[in-house]
Design a protein around this motif. Structure first.
Motif, PDB file in Angstrom:
ATOM      1  N   LEU A 278       0.719  -1.278  -0.135  1.00 50.85           N
ATOM      2  CA  LEU A 278      -0.029  -0.088   0.005  1.00 50.85           C
ATOM      3  C   LEU A 278       0.916   1.158   0.002  1.00 50.85           C
ATOM      4  CD1 LEU A 278      -2.652   1.338   0.125  1.00 50.85           C
ATOM      5  CD2 LEU A 278      -2.417   0.963   2.657  1.00 50.85           C
ATOM      6  N   LYS A 279       1.724   1.338   0.828  1.00 50.13           N
ATOM      7  CA  LYS A 279       2.741   2.315   0.970  1.00 50.13           C
ATOM      8  C   LYS A 279       3.640   2.781  -0.414  1.00 50.13           C
ATOM      9  CE  LYS A 279       3.521   2.004   5.746  1.00 50.13           C
ATOM     10  NZ  LYS A 279       4.370   1.888   7.101  1.00 50.13           N
ATOM     11  N   ILE A 280       3.867   1.547  -0.943  1.00 46.73           N
ATOM     12  CA  ILE A 280       4.675   1.856  -2.319  1.00 46.73           C
ATOM     13  C   ILE A 280       3.771   2.332  -3.581  1.00 46.73           C
ATOM     14  CG2 ILE A 280       5.880   0.301  -3.976  1.00 46.73           C
ATOM     15  CD1 ILE A 280       6.567  -1.470  -2.182  1.00 46.73           C
ATOM     16  N   ALA A 281       2.507   1.841  -3.467  1.00 42.38           N
ATOM     17  CA  ALA A 281       1.553   2.372  -4.534  1.00 42.38           C
ATOM     18  C   ALA A 281       1.185   3.788  -4.388  1.00 42.38           C
ATOM     19  CB  ALA A 281       0.142   1.363  -4.355  1.00 42.38           C
ATOM     20  N   VAL A 282       1.002   3.940  -3.151  1.00 38.66           N
ATOM     21  CA  VAL A 282       0.533   5.522  -2.912  1.00 38.66           C
ATOM     22  C   VAL A 282       1.414   6.359  -2.930  1.00 38.66           C
ATOM     23  CG1 VAL A 282      -0.261   6.993  -0.974  1.00 38.66           C
ATOM     24  CG2 VAL A 282      -1.299   4.927  -1.130  1.00 38.66           C
ATOM     25  N   GLY A 283       3.025   5.804  -2.790  1.00 34.82           N
ATOM     26  CA  GLY A 283       4.137   6.747  -3.047  1.00 34.82           C
ATOM     27  C   GLY A 283       4.181   6.899  -4.551  1.00 34.82           C
ATOM     28  N   LEU A 284       3.945   5.831  -5.027  1.00 37.07           N
ATOM     29  CA  LEU A 284       4.323   5.902  -6.763  1.00 37.07           C
ATOM     30  C   LEU A 284       3.092   6.845  -7.346  1.00 37.07           C
ATOM     31  CD1 LEU A 284       5.654   4.700  -9.115  1.00 37.07           C
ATOM     32  CD2 LEU A 284       4.088   2.821  -9.375  1.00 37.07           C
ATOM     33  N   GLN A 285       1.946   6.894  -6.973  1.00 34.29           N
ATOM     34  CA  GLN A 285       0.854   7.760  -7.165  1.00 34.29           C
ATOM     35  C   GLN A 285       1.218   9.112  -6.942  1.00 34.29           C
ATOM     36  OE1 GLN A 285      -3.219   8.399  -5.278  1.00 34.29           O
ATOM     37  NE2 GLN A 285      -3.958   7.194  -7.104  1.00 34.29           N
ATOM     38  N   LEU A 286       1.844   9.334  -5.791  1.00 30.13           N
ATOM     39  CA  LEU A 286       1.992  10.897  -5.569  1.00 30.13           C
ATOM     40  C   LEU A 286       3.213  11.375  -6.484  1.00 30.13           C
ATOM     41  CD1 LEU A 286       1.665  13.072  -3.604  1.00 30.13           C
ATOM     42  CD2 LEU A 286       3.631  12.037  -2.293  1.00 30.13           C
ATOM     43  N   ALA A 287       4.122  10.456  -6.739  1.00 31.14           N
ATOM     44  CA  ALA A 287       5.303  10.639  -7.489  1.00 31.14           C
ATOM     45  C   ALA A 287       4.917  11.127  -8.794  1.00 31.14           C
ATOM     46  CB  ALA A 287       6.399   9.549  -7.525  1.00 31.14           C
ATOM     47  N   ALA A 288       3.968  10.437  -9.553  1.00 28.02           N
ATOM     48  CA  ALA A 288       3.410  10.768 -10.819  1.00 28.02           C
ATOM     49  C   ALA A 288       2.741  11.934 -10.716  1.00 28.02           C
ATOM     50  CB  ALA A 288       2.373   9.422 -11.288  1.00 28.02           C
ATOM     51  N   LEU A 289       1.878  12.364  -9.866  1.00 25.86           N
ATOM     52  CA  LEU A 289       1.177  13.427  -9.819  1.00 25.86           C
ATOM     53  C   LEU A 289       2.228  14.722  -9.557  1.00 25.86           C
ATOM     54  CD1 LEU A 289      -1.924  12.429  -7.603  1.00 25.86           C
ATOM     55  CD2 LEU A 289      -2.046  13.246 -10.038  1.00 25.86           C
ATOM     56  N   VAL A 290       3.120  14.659  -8.975  1.00 26.63           N
ATOM     57  CA  VAL A 290       4.188  15.703  -8.694  1.00 26.63           C
ATOM     58  C   VAL A 290       4.626  16.029 -10.083  1.00 26.63           C
ATOM     59  CG1 VAL A 290       6.388  16.453  -7.603  1.00 26.63           C
ATOM     60  CG2 VAL A 290       4.488  15.177  -6.238  1.00 26.63           C
TER      61      VAL A 290
END
Length: 399
Positions: A278-290
């Protein structure tokens, strides 16, 4: 009971009834508008009010399933769903159609809240997360095919045929559920508690030191996805100038990645915990949005730089949702119905409110849309980072 493909297919077919009832009649809006003599915007009320009815149905159905058992609540929900679908088909004016759609949504809430509870009854930890991933993977088929199926039914007959089909689908799934699953469930001891106790169970879930974080993650994570879905046509067609076929391909790419993420997630759960993934997936989503927002801020983005980032944003939901739900329900062995109802209802209420407000605030600007998605993802990421390992977290006390 073993976690099997048959069980996953049954749960996915059951869970899909809510999204299916939303998507399958979308192509019929102009026909319904003309037949009932109202504007299409008024027909859209049958959709927006359905969302809130769905949330309310889950709030009521969850505690009842904890008290009386999964089978009675699920079967009652199926009956309401099928019966009201037939009444919608027979509606002669918009008022009756809206009324029956709201009741249909209420029954749909009873159906949808029963599925996570049944999964939690039969699987735990990584096994539950793998099962949720498989259910989500199968469920992607329903919203993807529903509009096309609705168009086909509309070609074969009038708009009422769509709701006759929905009722028939519900009855078929209900029969399969009864013979393949529900009649084999052990009888649940009824807890003859006052109604007030059923309501305070919600307080117990909310006051759990970790569970509320999972509720925030689910509600805001789903809101990011719904912001994309709501404004996808504007972003791809209005901003980047794609035609209908190109837009469909771009949109399908995101849905496809959600399926791929679900498959990868199931494999990774053999090694990692749901919370870790879960932490990896949310982090990946945040990075893409940034990255997406930085490119837009410097006016250096194109479709070919924007599309991969947006596909990642939507695709990661295929790992976020099942892992978060599995980790959350691990705390509530005795209140899984109530817990499922709370997270499901708030997911629809929060995302519905945010997307409605977004239509007023984004003002035709793609940068405002992506910035809104980023601002919602940040607290989601903070809540995720603060999660402990689910395996070492304390269980909630019995209801």
């Amino acid at each position: 009971m073993k976690t099997t493909l048959q069980f996953a297919v049954l749960m996915a077919a059951t869970m899909a009834m809510g999204p299916f009832a939303i998507d399958v009649y979308l192509p019929a809006f102009p026909v319904i508008s003309a037949d009932l003599g109202v504007a299409e915007s008024q027909v859209a009320l049958t959709l927006s009010l359905f969302i809130f009815g769905l949330a309310f149905g889950q709030i009521v159905g969850g505690p009842l399933s904890d008290r009386y058992g999964r089978a009675p609540v699920l079967l009652t929900g199926l009956f309401i769903y099928a019966a009201t679908a037939l009444m919608v088909a027979a509606s002669q004016n918009l008022s009756w159609m809206i009324s029956w759609r709201v009741i249909m949504a209420f029954g749909s809430g009873w159906i949808m809240v029963s599925v996570p509870a049944l999964v939690r009854d039969n699987a735990h930890g990584k096994e539950a997360a793998r099962l949720f991933s498989l259910i989500a993977l199968i469920m992607f088929i329903a919203p993807a095919l529903a509009p096309s199926l609705g168009s086909l039914l509309l070609w074969l007959g009038d708009w009422s045929l769509i709701f006759w089909f929905i009722a028939a689908y519900c009855i078929l799934v209900g029969v399969l559920l009864w013979f393949k699953l529900l009649r084999h469930l052990p009888k649940r001891d009824s807890k003859h508690e006052p109604v007030a106790k059923l309501l305070t169970n919600y307080v117990q879930v909310l006051l759990h030191p970790i569970a509320w974080k999972h509720i925030v993650i689910q509600a805001l994570g789903f809101s990011v996805l719904m912001l994309f879905v709501t404004h996808a046509s504007f972003m791809y067609q209005g901003w980047f100038g794609l035609n209908n076929a190109q837009f469909s391909a771009a949109f399908a790419t995101g849905v496809g990645l959600m399926g791929v993420m679900g498959i990868i997630n199931r494999r990774l759960l053999l090694t990692y915990t749901p919370v870790q993934l879960l932490k990896i997936a949310v982090g990946l989503q945040l990075a893409a949005l940034v990255v997406m927002n930085i490119l837009l801020a410097f006016n250096s983005t194109s479709l070919w730089s924007f599309l991969p980032m947006m596909v990642i944003v939507g695709g990661t939901v295929g790992a976020i949702a099942p892992n978060n739900q599995a980790a959350y329900l691990e705390y509530f062995s005795q209140l899984s119905g109530t817990a499922s109802a709370l997270i499901g209802a708030l997911q629809f209420i929060v995302s519905g409110t945010i997307t409605t407000l977004s239509t007023l605030l984004v003002d035709g600007s793609i940068t405002r849309i992506t910035l809104a998605m980023l601002l919602i993802c940040v607290p989601t990421c903070l809540a995720t980072l603060s999660l402990p390992r689910a395996e070492t977290a304390p269980q909630s006390p019995p209801a």
